[in-house]
Design an enzyme around this catalytic site. Structure first.
Site, short mmCIF file in Angstrom:
data_model
loop_
_atom_site.label_atom_id
_atom_site.label_comp_id
_atom_site.label_asym_id
_atom_site.label_seq_id
_atom_site.Cartn_x
_atom_site.Cartn_y
_atom_site.Cartn_z
N THR A 110 -22.03 29.56 26.33
CA THR A 110 -21.10 30.64 26.24
C THR A 110 -21.13 31.38 25.11
OG1 THR A 110 -19.75 28.66 25.09
CG2 THR A 110 -19.60 28.92 27.40
N LYS B 281 -25.34 22.83 25.20
CA LYS B 281 -24.77 24.15 24.66
C LYS B 281 -23.67 23.85 23.80
CE LYS B 281 -21.21 25.72 25.57
NZ LYS B 281 -19.89 25.65 25.41
N THR C 46 -16.84 20.97 22.12
CA THR C 46 -17.14 21.90 23.45
C THR C 46 -18.69 21.75 23.51
OG1 THR C 46 -15.79 23.41 22.72
CG2 THR C 46 -17.09 24.44 24.60
N GLU D 191 -20.53 28.94 15.64
CA GLU D 191 -19.88 30.29 15.66
C GLU D 191 -19.68 30.53 14.22
OE1 GLU D 191 -16.31 29.49 17.84
OE2 GLU D 191 -17.34 30.00 19.85
N ASN E 112 -13.14 33.51 16.92
CA ASN E 112 -12.29 32.57 17.60
C ASN E 112 -10.82 33.08 17.60
OD1 ASN E 112 -13.62 30.07 18.09
ND2 ASN E 112 -14.24 30.16 16.04
N SER F 82 -13.57 34.27 26.77
CA SER F 82 -14.52 34.04 28.04
C SER F 82 -15.14 32.74 28.09
CB SER F 82 -15.79 35.17 27.63
OG SER F 82 -16.43 34.64 26.51
#
Lengths: 383, 383
Positions: free
Chosen positions: A146, A168, A179, A259, A378, A383
């Site tokens: 992602t 992932k 996640t 991230e 964030n 998406s």
């Protein structure tokens, strides 16, 4: 090679059109046997996505012959229609493979609260089935990304058997998984009970101790599929060690690609009364935004470490704790020790050592710093 | 007027030189009586700063005649020398006022892990004593500021009695109080047991439900001093209501000035089985970095709200929850309801309504968004 490194596995990654970017977004991994033994661990979040609800049920028998994973949508909080989408996807994949739907695991990741397009899922699954190959692992690893910037894969060669894995996850990385979708394959011949024991032991000290941003996902799943194709049954302790190494490798890759992060922080807690308390202390620091923002600014603000520890229920005397950052002991017995300007926080790899002096247990928790880029990614994520 | 609005109080704020900026950094508030009844609540953090350790002991008798507060240093994790600094400050102020050291409360705020300069504290206290006046409340409110951009004050006029208050706090705002120092004065004539009951009831639903950044401070203290100078003993329920209004007013000012925030988020949880569970749900959302970053980006990402609720132990069915943002119900019974683009998150005031449908209890928690400026201020903070 990743999930296709062990014997007995085929994989593919294709573009189903779920992502507006047009990037690959559907992966299929098939276990050709002879064994179909499997095990999985699922998010501890009580708000579980539809694919989690499906896969938990399907895994109860300890077997799986295929797993289909999509990015581009979490299929979470999408009601009865959403569950039907997951169910129909499993049915479609099962029909393609001539197996039962209950032998198909389903994983989804992406935005919560939007319906997935079933037609795209089934067409994508058909394309993935057509593309299945013994070297499709790399394509599969890319299709589950992602906000990941790189695919995450790992391989471990045992004595005549192999473990391969893909993962992932870049945000919502927190305890009880996050996640994070992980598929691990092996051609070792182990029954599902052994796979389950090994998987739980491995994830407990790896993925469960990665706490990048304190946010627990609705969709996490770590799945272990065993084909038995090597014909070898390894010693369970050896297999567990190897599996733990693969999980640690993948967890480290997740941390490195979190991230917006600019520091990978290893929080080592020693001298705790129990391992659980060591983990609790590590997590409290890993979730302290002020500490994480300070590391981003290369500021060895150890007071924020102690303030975080003070919120736990762990046994310790706040005025007996030692804290070291990147090898410099800045706090001894709750008082300032070496000058904080001796600490160099410019390297991405950051080591925090907390000595509680309350016992002999220890644990390590991994996290990241809190950065401008984390906030940006964030706040713009959709998406 | 603030803390000097009620009869019987003098206050001052001066520059002691603890802040490198040269801004005012020492405040003194004196209760001239006739009553010296007092009450206080202290941080729940187990890592308590030296002034907390001192003040908790000194408050055990339910009386206080003076409170001295400094910014420019927390005096936390500074060992025996740090405690001696607090003790000597109390002794010095007591000598200036001709009272016992045990009648002097001490509060500090600023960087953890650095010794405070005792000479500056005592010289500053002497200057503050000389500057004491019946209209010194505003100066005192400014002297306790750290990263606050504005002083926070409140006044409530009762029936012949008055409550006045001042507060500081902009980061480390979390449950169980948080880098927050509050002094509230009243000329009502109430015994310390009543003051204590009223203060605990008031802070439980105000300061304790402000959770700006999830970080609990080592130095928080809310102190209530009663002079009895009005000669009036109000009904305790009336007084508690008034005190709660003052605390809510100050808490709202703290939220509005939280470091780097661009949204003030009110999280209203209704239909909970118990009030504690409503608070747990509210806090879990208030501490979810992904949700907070989404609000910063004006993104009504309600899936992150449900993902946060799912981490709690509160009674609820994830698929029976309704979520509304700024009046638009975006999730009904765990499924998408109104389109998310109907939600306008551009105003600073943000309202999140969570309907659990699990009971009749409710609670409100206040927080802020997670912004670039929050990260910046807390990566550069060192004063």
């Amino acid at each position: 090679m990743t999930v296709t490194a062990p014997q007995g596995f085929l994989a593919a990654g294709v573009t189903a059109g779920l992502k507006s970017s047009g990037a690959a977004d559907l992966a299929l991994v098939v276990n050709e046997g002879p064994s179909t033994a499997a095990a999985a661990v699922f998010t501890a979040n009580r708000a579980k996505a539809n694919p989690i609800l499906w896969s938990q049920e399907a895994m109860k028998g300890g077997a799986a012959r295929a797993i289909v994973l999509n990015s581009g949508g979490a299929n979470c909080f999408t009601g009865a229609q959403g569950f039907q989408t997951t169910h129909a996807t499993a049915e479609h994949v099962a029909a393609l493979l001539g197996i039962g739907a209950g032998e198909v695991q389903v994983c989804s990741t992406g935005l919560i609260g939007e319906q997935l397009d079933l037609a795209k899922l089934t067409e994508g699954s058909t394309a993935a089935h057509a593309a299945l190959s013994a070297d499709g692992g790399a394509d599969a690893a890319r299709a589950i990304m992602t906000t990941d910037t790189v695919p995450k894969t790992a391989v471990h060669e045992g004595d005549g058997w192999t473990i391969g894995g893909m993962a992932k996850g870049a945000g919502m990385l927190a305890p009880g998984l996050a996640t994070m979708l992980v598929v691990i394959t092996t051609d070792a011949d182990l029954p599902s009970a052994d796979l389950d024991a090994a998987l739980r032991a491995s994830t407990r000290v790896t993925f469960d101790r990665l706490d990048s941003d304190g946010c627990m996902s609705t969709n996490d799943q770590v799945t272990l599929l065993a084909s038995g194709a090597s014909g070898i049954r390894p010693d369970l302790a050896d297999f567990t060690d190897a599996l733990t190494a693969v999980c640690a490798d993948l967890a480290t890759q997740l941390q490195a690609d979190a991230e917006g992060a600019s520091h990978d922080i290893t929080i080592e807690v020693v001298g705790a009364a129990t391992e659980d308390e060591a983990v609790e202390v590590g997590r409290s620091v890993a979730r302290n935004n002020l500490f994480k923002a300070a590391v981003f600014g290369n500021d060895p603000n150890w007071g924020r470490v102690l303030a975080a520890i003070g919120t736990t229920s762990a046994a310790f005397d706040p005025y007996a704790v030692d804290v070291s950052m990147n090898g410099v002991r800045v706090c001894h017995a709750g008082e300032p020790d070496r000058p904080r300007d001796e600490v160099d926080l410019t390297p991405r790899a950051t080591h925090l050592l907390i000595e509680l002096h309350a016992g002999a247990a220890q644990a390590t928790v991994w996290t990241n710093d809190l950065t401008h880029d984390y906030v940006h990614e964030n706040s713009a994520y959709s998406s």
